[in-house]
Design a protein around this motif. Structure first.
Motif, PDB file in Angstrom:
ATOM      1  N   SER A 114      53.653 -10.533  53.706  1.00 58.40           N
ATOM      2  CA  SER A 114      52.483 -10.377  52.851  1.00 58.40           C
ATOM      3  C   SER A 114      51.684  -9.176  53.328  1.00 58.40           C
ATOM      4  O   SER A 114      51.935  -8.618  54.401  1.00 58.40           O
ATOM      5  CB  SER A 114      51.608 -11.639  52.889  1.00 58.40           C
ATOM      6  OG  SER A 114      51.144 -11.874  54.211  1.00 58.40           O
ATOM      7  N   LEU A 118      45.538  -5.444  52.165  1.00 60.19           N
ATOM      8  CA  LEU A 118      45.503  -4.595  50.970  1.00 60.19           C
ATOM      9  C   LEU A 118      45.092  -5.413  49.751  1.00 60.19           C
ATOM     10  O   LEU A 118      45.328  -6.627  49.686  1.00 60.19           O
ATOM     11  CB  LEU A 118      46.887  -3.975  50.701  1.00 60.19           C
ATOM     12  CG  LEU A 118      47.422  -2.968  51.704  1.00 60.19           C
ATOM     13  CD1 LEU A 118      48.849  -2.567  51.314  1.00 60.19           C
ATOM     14  CD2 LEU A 118      46.545  -1.735  51.777  1.00 60.19           C
ATOM     15  N   GLU A 119      44.503  -4.742  48.781  1.00 57.56           N
ATOM     16  CA  GLU A 119      44.229  -5.395  47.513  1.00 57.56           C
ATOM     17  C   GLU A 119      45.549  -5.715  46.810  1.00 57.56           C
ATOM     18  O   GLU A 119      46.509  -4.962  46.898  1.00 57.56           O
ATOM     19  CB  GLU A 119      43.386  -4.479  46.617  1.00 57.56           C
ATOM     20  CG  GLU A 119      41.991  -4.210  47.156  1.00 57.56           C
ATOM     21  CD  GLU A 119      41.209  -3.301  46.226  1.00 57.56           C
ATOM     22  OE1 GLU A 119      41.664  -3.100  45.078  1.00 57.56           O
ATOM     23  OE2 GLU A 119      40.146  -2.809  46.642  1.00 57.56           O
ATOM     24  N   GLU A 120      45.590  -6.839  46.126  1.00 56.15           N
ATOM     25  CA  GLU A 120      46.823  -7.290  45.487  1.00 56.15           C
ATOM     26  C   GLU A 120      47.313  -6.292  44.444  1.00 56.15           C
ATOM     27  O   GLU A 120      48.513  -6.187  44.181  1.00 56.15           O
ATOM     28  CB  GLU A 120      46.609  -8.661  44.836  1.00 56.15           C
ATOM     29  CG  GLU A 120      47.906  -9.303  44.357  1.00 56.15           C
ATOM     30  CD  GLU A 120      47.700 -10.698  43.833  1.00 56.15           C
ATOM     31  OE1 GLU A 120      47.953 -10.904  42.629  1.00 56.15           O
ATOM     32  OE2 GLU A 120      47.283 -11.577  44.610  1.00 56.15           O
ATOM     33  N   SER A 121      46.390  -5.526  43.851  1.00 51.90           N
ATOM     34  CA  SER A 121      46.786  -4.559  42.825  1.00 51.90           C
ATOM     35  C   SER A 121      47.579  -3.391  43.408  1.00 51.90           C
ATOM     36  O   SER A 121      48.284  -2.695  42.682  1.00 51.90           O
ATOM     37  CB  SER A 121      45.541  -4.019  42.113  1.00 51.90           C
ATOM     38  OG  SER A 121      44.674  -3.383  43.047  1.00 51.90           O
ATOM     39  N   LEU A 122      47.493  -3.187  44.715  1.00 54.19           N
ATOM     40  CA  LEU A 122      48.209  -2.075  45.348  1.00 54.19           C
ATOM     41  C   LEU A 122      49.659  -2.445  45.643  1.00 54.19           C
ATOM     42  O   LEU A 122      50.590  -1.747  45.244  1.00 54.19           O
ATOM     43  CB  LEU A 122      47.485  -1.662  46.635  1.00 54.19           C
ATOM     44  CG  LEU A 122      46.082  -1.077  46.473  1.00 54.19           C
ATOM     45  CD1 LEU A 122      45.469  -0.769  47.830  1.00 54.19           C
ATOM     46  CD2 LEU A 122      46.139   0.196  45.627  1.00 54.19           C
ATOM     47  N   LYS A 124      51.870  -5.953  45.392  1.00 55.33           N
ATOM     48  CA  LYS A 124      51.876  -7.366  45.013  1.00 55.33           C
ATOM     49  C   LYS A 124      53.180  -8.026  45.433  1.00 55.33           C
ATOM     50  O   LYS A 124      54.263  -7.514  45.148  1.00 55.33           O
ATOM     51  CB  LYS A 124      51.673  -7.503  43.501  1.00 55.33           C
ATOM     52  CG  LYS A 124      51.479  -8.939  43.043  1.00 55.33           C
ATOM     53  CD  LYS A 124      51.183  -8.996  41.550  1.00 55.33           C
ATOM     54  CE  LYS A 124      50.940 -10.424  41.087  1.00 55.33           C
ATOM     55  NZ  LYS A 124      50.656 -10.481  39.633  1.00 55.33           N
TER      56      LYS A 124
END
Length: 315
Positions: A114, A118-122, A124
């Motif tokens: 995981s 990081l942001e999930e949009s970067l 996933k």
């Protein structure tokens, strides 16, 4: 598999050659699977030891262990079928046998990964899978300023793999190499995943699996560091033979292109001698017999040249 292969060399030196990779790519899959099974059973027959897997025709990362067969042979280890049920102190297997008074159970279930930083949009992760172009770049970013290095499971050493990944990434970051369109990258990701499933299966433990030599060449091509084998056949036959039939390692990607190293050729030609150097603690009289392996290599080179000639003639 044993760590020791033909003539006592490390197994990956013998297995990971361009010649072997070429055979695996051009031969029918059924023939490749048959050859792989023969290779895996060369040391000991897995069926006799109860170790033959149900999905034996899929390419898997081999288990390198020199002790397991002997420990099975004298009874220190027992191979059992799948566990059907666990009680407080025992395990019941699919064949209805029971192992009692168990102290410890080790679950070798692998890993999940995981990116909590990081942001999930970067980047996933879905079903323990992440969509990255050539296992490195997110395809949807406006600018190529993010890369994942080492998130891969090659059928070979990780160090030459991540080195080439890093060499490509730094050149992309510096603007010396560019990535294709998002559409092209997504098509490559989908095609690569389909090929992975065909070769390695859908097991969660094989999500990051990839071929070794093919992937190294793919990365080297991006930065112009892949050796030109056809040209070397005409200009440096000795080196060409070593490149094609010898172990594929980092030296080969320092012959040309950015990061070129003057000592790469010498390192390639002398790597076997340097591997054997620590073992030369007793002086022996060198035999003068003509090695059959050398003759086979020459015949292999001639076959490649003939195939290359007919390919040019066809086009």
């Amino acid at each position: 598999m044993s760590r020791i292969s033909e003539d006592g060399y490390p197994w990956d030196m013998v297995f990971h050659t361009r010649f072997n990779a070429m055979l695996r790519n051009i031969l029918p899959r059924t023939v490749v699977k048959w050859m792989m099974e023969l290779q895996m059973n060369k040391w000991f027959n897995h069926e006799n030891y109860g170790l033959e897997p149900q999905n034996k025709y899929l390419m898997k990362e081999p288990v390198l262990n020199d002790d397991l067969p002997s420990r099975l042979l004298y009874g220190a280890i027992k191979v059992k079928p799948r566990v059907k049920e666990l009680t407080e102190t025992s395990a019941i297997f699919e064949d209805e046998t029971v192992e009692k008074d168990i102290d410890v159970i080790v679950f070798a279930t692998g890993y999940t990964f995981s990116f909590p930083f990081l942001e999930e949009s970067l980047v996933k992760v879905e079903n323990n899978m992440v969509s990255l172009y050539k296992h490195i770049f997110p395809s949807h970013l406006e600018k190529s300023t993010l890369a994942c290095i080492g998130l891969i499971q090659p059928l070979g050493s990780i160090f030459p793999t991540v080195e080439l990944q890093a060499r490509w990434v730094t050149r992309v970051f510096k603007g010396l190499c560019s990535l294709p369109s998002e559409r092209t990258m997504m098509a490559d990701i989908i095609k690569r995943n389909e090929k992975r499933i065909d070769l390695f299966g859908e097991s969660q433990s094989q999500i990051l699996q990839t071929n070794y030599v093919d992937y190294l060449d793919e990365l080297a091509l991006e930065i112009g560091a892949k050796p030109a084998f056809g040209a070397l056949l005409l200009t440096d036959l000795k080196l060409a033979v070593k490149l094609y039939f010898g172990p594929c390692n980092s030296y080969q990607y320092r012959l040309v292109g950015p990061g070129r190293w003057e000592g790469a050729r010498g390192a390639i030609l002398t790597q076997k001698q340097r591997i054997l150097k620590p073992l030369k603690t007793r002086t022996l009289k060198v035999s003068s017999h003509f090695p059959v392996s050398f003759l086979l290599k020459i015949l292999g080179i001639l076959a490649v040249v003939v195939a290359f000639f007919f390919q040019l003639r066809w086009y």
